[in-house]
Design an enzyme around this catalytic site. Structure first.
Site, PDB file in Angstrom:
ATOM      1  N   GLY A  33       7.718 -23.729  36.204  1.00 46.03           N
ATOM      2  CA  GLY A  33       7.747 -22.112  35.764  1.00 46.03           C
ATOM      3  C   GLY A  33       9.006 -21.512  35.446  1.00 46.03           C
ATOM      4  N   TYR A  74      -2.992 -13.649  47.118  1.00 44.44           N
ATOM      5  CA  TYR A  74      -1.627 -13.971  46.871  1.00 44.44           C
ATOM      6  C   TYR A  74      -1.016 -14.164  48.236  1.00 44.44           C
ATOM      7  CZ  TYR A  74       3.426 -13.480  45.318  1.00 44.44           C
ATOM      8  OH  TYR A  74       4.753 -13.672  45.306  1.00 44.44           O
TER       9      TYR A  74
END
Ligand SMILES: NC(=O)c1ccc[n+]([C@@H]2O[C@H](COP(=O)([O-])OP(=O)(O)OC[C@H]3O[C@@H](n4cnc5c(N)ncnc54)[C@H](OP(=O)(O)O)[C@@H]3O)[C@@H](O)[C@H]2O)c1
Length: 285
Positions: free
Chosen positions: A21, A164
């Site tokens: 990422g 999350y």
């Protein structure tokens, strides 16, 4: 004593670093800094064009490869194609507070991005690793009520922020369990954790959690947000270290070694989660 900054990074000439990422946010800053001090930096990104644009003109040796960490097929192809040593793996890619969705493998997208994909990637790359794995978690792991038997959100009603929090606790449990396993096998490879505090990247741009970003002056800017990752990746910290900002509540500041939440330290839960994840993904355990 002066505070640690990226100017204190050691020379990494001859070392290979993979950052997942790394096309934007903290991952891109970390990649830029690794490259600046001489590392061969591989950016594992889901959009190689974006990755190439991001590093264009940056001084250093950068290589952009396709890697969608939420897609186990992509993770496996990426790992199978890896040859030679990998000195530092940074599990940085992440999403926050995204709606319910399933990957091609049938996994929860948020959990797969933040935890399940990195679990598989790390296990498959382990034979190449020489120095350490850095997994980027969040202070929100402290608020998790992780359900190990349903960590992939199959039987419960999906809640985007809880998913999350849980994925970041799962990453803490994974990282610390990996360190236990490395120690038991006599390996010198380390598994360490970093968290950026709260950094004003685009992570929360779409989320109601973004209200906190309006308090920007109380938060870490992205450059400071990348420091715990850089510190954890290069400094003489113990395997199982948890590195985050030194300010109040570990929200902003310069990197220091702190303690993860108590739930993250539970070895029994960590082993159960490892077994469940291995069973789901076909990784040997
Ligand atoms: N910012 C904070 O306050 C904060 C706090 C705690 C923890 N963190 C953690 O820090 C890490 C970096 O976040 P950030 O703040 O830099 O956010 P960001 O700016 O949104 O960057 C996240 C990066 O992850 C990449 N990514 C997302 N899904 C991916 C996938 N399936 N495969 C490969 N790459 C993927 C994104 O790629 P695209 O460019 O393709 O979207 C992007 O480059 C994350 O793990 C995050 O959870 C951040």
């Amino acid at each position: 004593m002066s505070k640690w900054t990226a100017a204190d990074l050691p020379d990494l000439t001859g070392r290979t670093v993979l950052v997942t990422g790394a096309g934007s946010g903290i991952g891109l800053i970390a990649a830029r800094e690794f490259g600046r001090v001489g590392a061969h930096v591989v950016l594992g990104v889901r959009s190689p064009d974006k990755g190439r644009r991001a590093v264009a003109g940056m001084p250093g040796e950068f290589e952009v490869r396709h890697l969608d960490v939420a897609d186990l097929g992509s993770v496996r192809s990426f790992a199978q194609a890896w040859t030679g040593d990998l000195d530092i793996l940074v599990n940085n890619a992440g999403v926050m507070d995204v709606p319910a969705a399933r990957t091609a493998d049938g996994l929860d997208v948020q959990t797969a991005t933040n935890y399940t994909g990195p679990f598989v990637l790390t296990n498959l790359l382990l034979p190449h690793l020489t120095d350490r794995v850095v997994s980027v978690t969040s202070q929100l792991h402290r608020q998790s009520r992780l359900n190990v038997d349903d960590f992939d959100w199959r039987s419960r009603r999906y809640h985007p922020m809880n998913a999350y929090r849980d994925s970041k606790l799962a990453l803490v449990l994974f990282s610390l369990e990996l360190q236990r396993r490395l120690t038991a096998s006599g390996s010198r490879v380390k598994s360490v954790l970093a968290h950026p505090g709260i950094a004003t990247t685009t992570l929360a741009a779409h989320s109601s959690a973004n209200v906190v970003n309006r308090l920007g002056f109380l938060l870490n800017d992205p450059e400071h947000g990348a420091l715990p990752t850089l510190y954890a990746a290069t400094q003489d910290v113990p395997g199982n270290a948890y590195v985050g900002p030194d300010g109040l509540g570990s929200i902003k500041g310069h990197p220091t070694v702190r303690k993860p939440g108590r739930a993250g330290l539970d070895g029994t839960t960590a082993r159960a989660l490892w077994r469940a994840t291995a069973a789901l993904t076909g990784i040997e355990h």
